[in-house]
Write a protein that holds these residues in place. Structure first.
Motif, short mmCIF file in Angstrom:
data_model
loop_
_atom_site.label_atom_id
_atom_site.label_comp_id
_atom_site.label_asym_id
_atom_site.label_seq_id
_atom_site.Cartn_x
_atom_site.Cartn_y
_atom_site.Cartn_z
N TYR B 557 1.00 -1.25 0.08
CA TYR B 557 0.13 0.07 -0.04
C TYR B 557 0.74 1.22 -0.11
CZ TYR B 557 -4.28 2.76 0.79
OH TYR B 557 -5.22 3.68 0.57
N ARG B 561 0.92 4.44 -3.03
CA ARG B 561 0.71 5.52 -2.60
C ARG B 561 1.75 6.56 -3.01
NH1 ARG B 561 -3.70 6.81 0.37
NH2 ARG B 561 -3.05 8.83 1.13
N LYS B 564 1.57 7.40 -6.70
CA LYS B 564 0.70 8.54 -6.83
C LYS B 564 1.19 9.81 -6.41
CE LYS B 564 -3.30 5.30 -5.85
NZ LYS B 564 -4.12 5.20 -4.73
N ARG B 567 3.84 10.41 -9.38
CA ARG B 567 3.04 10.91 -10.71
C ARG B 567 2.56 12.42 -10.47
NH1 ARG B 567 -0.41 6.82 -13.07
NH2 ARG B 567 -1.48 7.15 -11.10
N LYS B 568 1.86 12.88 -9.76
CA LYS B 568 1.46 14.22 -9.21
C LYS B 568 2.60 15.26 -9.46
CE LYS B 568 -2.04 14.06 -6.55
NZ LYS B 568 -3.10 14.42 -5.01
N LYS B 613 2.13 13.69 4.33
CA LYS B 613 1.04 13.52 3.50
C LYS B 613 -0.05 12.72 4.46
CE LYS B 613 -0.97 11.37 -0.37
NZ LYS B 613 -1.25 10.21 -1.31
N ASP B 614 0.15 11.63 5.10
CA ASP B 614 -0.82 10.83 5.71
C ASP B 614 -0.74 10.73 7.35
OD1 ASP B 614 -1.38 9.96 3.34
OD2 ASP B 614 0.01 8.23 3.18
N LEU B 615 -0.79 12.16 7.65
CA LEU B 615 -0.70 12.40 8.98
C LEU B 615 -1.86 11.87 10.03
CD1 LEU B 615 1.63 14.10 10.13
CD2 LEU B 615 0.32 16.15 10.29
N GLY B 616 -2.84 11.73 9.32
CA GLY B 616 -3.85 10.97 9.97
C GLY B 616 -3.75 9.65 10.53
N TRP B 617 -2.80 8.90 9.71
CA TRP B 617 -2.29 7.66 10.21
C TRP B 617 -1.33 7.73 11.18
CZ3 TRP B 617 -2.73 5.82 4.47
CH2 TRP B 617 -4.21 5.82 4.26
#
Lengths: 196, 632
Positions: B557, B561, B564, B567-568, B613-617
């Protein structure tokens, strides 16, 4: 006028006649932003900063979705996990959402009678949405009871139109600061505070 | 009288066309009137630049009508033609029958023998394919019900000419043996002459079947071979050869060449070379038709008209009114809407170019005398000239006042289905895109320049056409003016650029998605204002890279990520660099800067998963706060 942000989640909108029509009506309302999450993030790569900016720019937050296993569709859960950051949405320094209003707008296939202690689903919609309610409260928002469209499997076009009209009234009521009284906030449904 | 050689003649005709047609179009008269007026001006009665040979030019230029019917055939799928059989036989038969009967009756009233009357009736019942189709096309009315029905009637008339020619000698008034018209360019000696009638029929049927079979099985491979030479002019030559060959063959068996090429067109309507053929024949058709209309203008005998102005003008009005009334009644009978019926009735209310052939044949067959035929020919020409004017009158004055707008869904039936998507290049990328779209219920029109490729895919039932998508006329033929999306999936960057340029220039409404190869050619495309640029190897490389990471023990996973994010950023850099590419120096330093930036971002991404990016986790701050609270 207060601004409403509708966070909409349906992974197969093309199959949902009720949600499509409600969405159409919501899109036509003034000061209502419809944010279609599956359309915005088809690969689930949610842009946290952009979402937080969007939340900050609105006063009333609405989760609009069908009930999937008594909860939100997957992307809306992912959205909560990532966007509602500690020290931004909650925690000691997390006050970005403080005093905003929050309301779920849900659709269910089953009829209203199924959602009570004696019914098939054993709990009311409000009870089942307890995690969402507590999330809103932890983020210091004012939680409002859910507006629910039940029985979508057998609903008539006429009934859909009636719901669309009532939802419009709810939105306008919230924008004008009505519908926020204590007794309303405690009730099971927002539906019952709008006359047909 | 005209002077001096072919080039002088060509110069006169071309000048007349180039000067008068734009003026006529400008003031709203349409090209047909423009050509005719040009013809009058250069003709014997005004400037005298061309004289009697105008008649010969007209016969030659009638070949334009043959080409036009070939093109009409190309547009008509056999299934659509089959659907039109009702209108062709019903309306066409009724129109020719009733008009001929009425005109014959009038002729009898004026004391002509019944044979002459019948010949005049049958001849004047026919309308002008050239003028009607050209005008309808120009006004974009061909696909409306009125246009389709007009076409059906014209087609019936084309077929009807054959039996009319056949019975003409039987109508001879004097006892003289009718001598054959052998030298007016239309009735050369045929192969079937002298054969018994059943053998004639057999030969004719055999030729028709041969055209269908050859069109189905021979012409495809032949064109494929020619296409492989990649010489454009050879393809044009072959297309012309096809049309001229069929016309000759038809004349030899005594059929109308227009009918034969129309049939060949219908057979080839499903061929992958259809668009290419259309484009190659189109200019010839246009020029010849123009020439034809000029010749019509030049052939008007003003002396004759000046001698009998009253009689001639009365006859013109009578002919047009009579035909109009008959057509309008037929339109009513077949329940056409008012708008369509007006187009149909005004459009077909004239005499046609067949009249020239039929009258000269009738004179030779002793059916009619020249002093009757010549004024009638003048009447036909004048009625032809008035047609564009009448249609203009209908469009500008009558329709807006009395017309009704028909509901569009009824007309939709006849309109050919056009795809919303055009895919240029059916190679490795284009075929995947096409298959995916097809699997999701979106059909596309495909263009490809590799004949083998086209052939193979066609066998699989896909609508693939042969041709170079950077030619705007081919794009138009493929429906670019009605399409929504153009996917450019050709593999050479130069070709991509050319296709994009042509599409942007001629079809600005089209949304373009372009395949590119390198960063450099992506800049070029981005620079031209196209934002949907797809580097052909980017996604595959990233997928490979992610799977490599997974094989090295990274969580799947996380690897996905990381793709992505990568690529962005990558897409953003591409666009930023494109906007600064004009300054080469800046480009180099810009690229260096960005590679460093990319590197550091990548490092951050892999080094510390989702820290930004994924601070929520990420629970580190939670732990801090939780710890603080415990301390409180």
């Amino acid at each position: 006028m207060k601004k409403v942000l509708v966070l909409f989640a349906h992974p197969a909108l093309q199959k949902s006649r009720v949600n499509s029509q409600i969405l159409e009506h919501l899109r036509g309302l003034e000061n209502v932003t419809v944010h279609d999450l599956y359309q915005e993030y088809p690969e689930f790569d949610i842009d946290v900063a952009a979402e937080q900016d969007l939340l900050a720019a609105h006063d009333i937050i609405v989760f609009h979705h069908p009930m999937f296993w008594y909860s939100t569709p997957a992307i809306l859960k992912e959205w909560q996990d990532l966007v509602l950051e500690h020290n931004w949405a909650f925690g000691k320094d997390g006050n970005a959402l403080k005093d905003k209003m929050f309301m779920p707008l849900v659709t269910t296939g089953g009829p209203a009678e199924a959602y009570c202690a004696e019914g098939h689903n054993r709990f009311t919609v409000r009870q089942l949405l307890a995690p969402v309610e507590q999330t809103a409260v932890l983020c210091k928002m004012r939680y409002l009871p859910p507006y629910a469209v039940h029985g979508t499997h057998s609903i008539t076009e006429e009934q859909i139109a009636k719901h669309a009209h009532k939802i419009k009234q709810v939105m306008q009521g919230l924008q004008q600061g009505e519908l926020t009284a204590e007794n309303i906030a405690k009730s099971e449904y927002m539906n019952s505070h709008i006359t047909d | 009288m005209a002077e001096g050689g072919f080039f002088f003649q060509a110069f006169v005709y071309l000048t007349a066309a180039v000067v008068s047609v734009p003026i006529a179009k400008r003031i709203g008269l349409g090209s047909v009137l423009g050509y005719i007026i040009a013809g009058v001006v250069i003709g014997p009665f005004v400037m005298g630049l061309i004289g009697e040979e105008g008649q010969d030019v007209m016969h030659f230029a009638e070949f334009g009508v043959v080409m036009m019917l070939f093109l009409v055939g190309l547009e008509l799928q056999p299934s659509l033609l089959w659907k039109l059989k009702g209108p062709i036989l019903g309306m066409g038969g009724m129109q020719v029958g009733v008009s001929a009967a009425l005109i014959t009756t009038i002729a009898l009233v004026f004391g002509l023998p019944w044979q002459t009357g019948l010949a005049i009736g049958l001849t004047l019942a026919l309308s002008s394919t050239a003028i009607v189709l050209q005008t309808l096309n120009e006004k974009g009315l061909m696909k409306t019900t009125g246009g389709q029905n007009s076409f059906s009637v014209l087609l019936f008339q084309d077929i009807a000419v054959i039996p009319i020619l056949a019975i003409m000698p039987l109508l001879a008034v004097s006892g003289q043996v009718a001598h054959h018209a052998g030298d007016d360019g239309h009735h050369v000696t045929t192969w079937v002459e002298g054969l018994p009638i059943f053998a004639q029929t057999g030969v004719v049927l055999g030729v028709v079947v041969a055209i269908i079979v050859a069109g189905q099985y021979l012409i495809g491979p032949a064109f494929r071979m020619i296409a492989k030479t990649r010489l454009r002019e050879l393809f044009t030559a072959a297309a012309l050869l096809l049309v001229i060959g069929i016309a000759l063959l038809m004349t030899k068996v005594g059929l109308s060449p227009a009918l034969g090429t129309f049939l060949a067109g219908v057979v080839l309507a499903q061929s992958e070379y259809r668009h290419e053929l259309e484009i190659d024949i189109e200019p010839f058709k246009g020029l010849l038709l123009g020439l034809f209309f000029i010749a019509v203008g030049a052939s008007i005998d003003f002396n004759l008209i000046a001698n009998n102005p009253g009689l001639i003008s009365q006859m013109v009005v009578a002919l047009v009114v009579l035909k109009f009334v008959v057509l309008f009644a037929i339109g009513r009978f077949f329940k056409m809407g008012l708008d369509n019926n007006l187009v149909f009735s005004f459009g077909l209310a004239q005499g046609g170019e067949f009249a020239f052939v039929l009258f000269s044949f009738a004179i030779q067959s002793n059916v009619i005398s020249t002093d009757i035929a010549n004024p009638l020919i003048a009447v036909v020409v004048l009625s032809m000239i008035f047609t564009p004017l009448l249609m203009l009158l209908n469009e500008k004055i009558i329709q807006p006042r009395f017309g009704t707008t028909e509901s569009s869904d009824r007309e939709a039936d006849a309109i050919e289905e056009k795809n919303q998507v055009i895919i240029a290049g059916f190679g490795r990328m284009g075929s995947t895109i096409g298959r995916f779209l097809q699997a999701n219920g979106q059909t596309a029109t495909y263009l490809d320049t590799n004949p083998d490729n086209v052939d193979l895919l066609r066998k699989m039932g896909l609508p693939v056409f042969y041709g170079d998508a950077s030619r705007h006329d081919l794009l138009h033929a493929a429906g670019a003016h009605e399409a929504k999306l153009l996917i450019v999936a050709v593999d050479s960057p130069e070709k991509t650029q050319a296709v994009c340029e042509a599409a942007q220039k001629h079809f600005p409404h089209l949304e373009i998605m372009a395949r590119t190869r390198s960063w450099t050619d992506s800049y070029e495309i981005l620079d031209s204002g196209i934002t949907d640029v797809y580097r052909e190897t980017l996604d595959t490389s990233l997928r490979m890279a992610a799977e490599a990471l997974e094989k090295l023990g990274h969580r799947k996973y996380q690897a996905r990520r990381a793709i992505k994010t990568f690529r962005k950023h990558d897409e953003r850099y591409l666009r930023e660099l494109a906007s600064m590419r004009h300054d080469q120096k800046q480009l180099i330093s810009g690229a260096r800067e960005r590679i460093q930036d990319l590197e550091s971002r990548m490092l951050a991404e892999i080094d510390n998963i989702g820290k930004d990016k994924d601070l929520g986790w990420d629970i580190s701050t939670l732990l801090d706060e939780f710890g603080n609270r415990r301390d409180d």
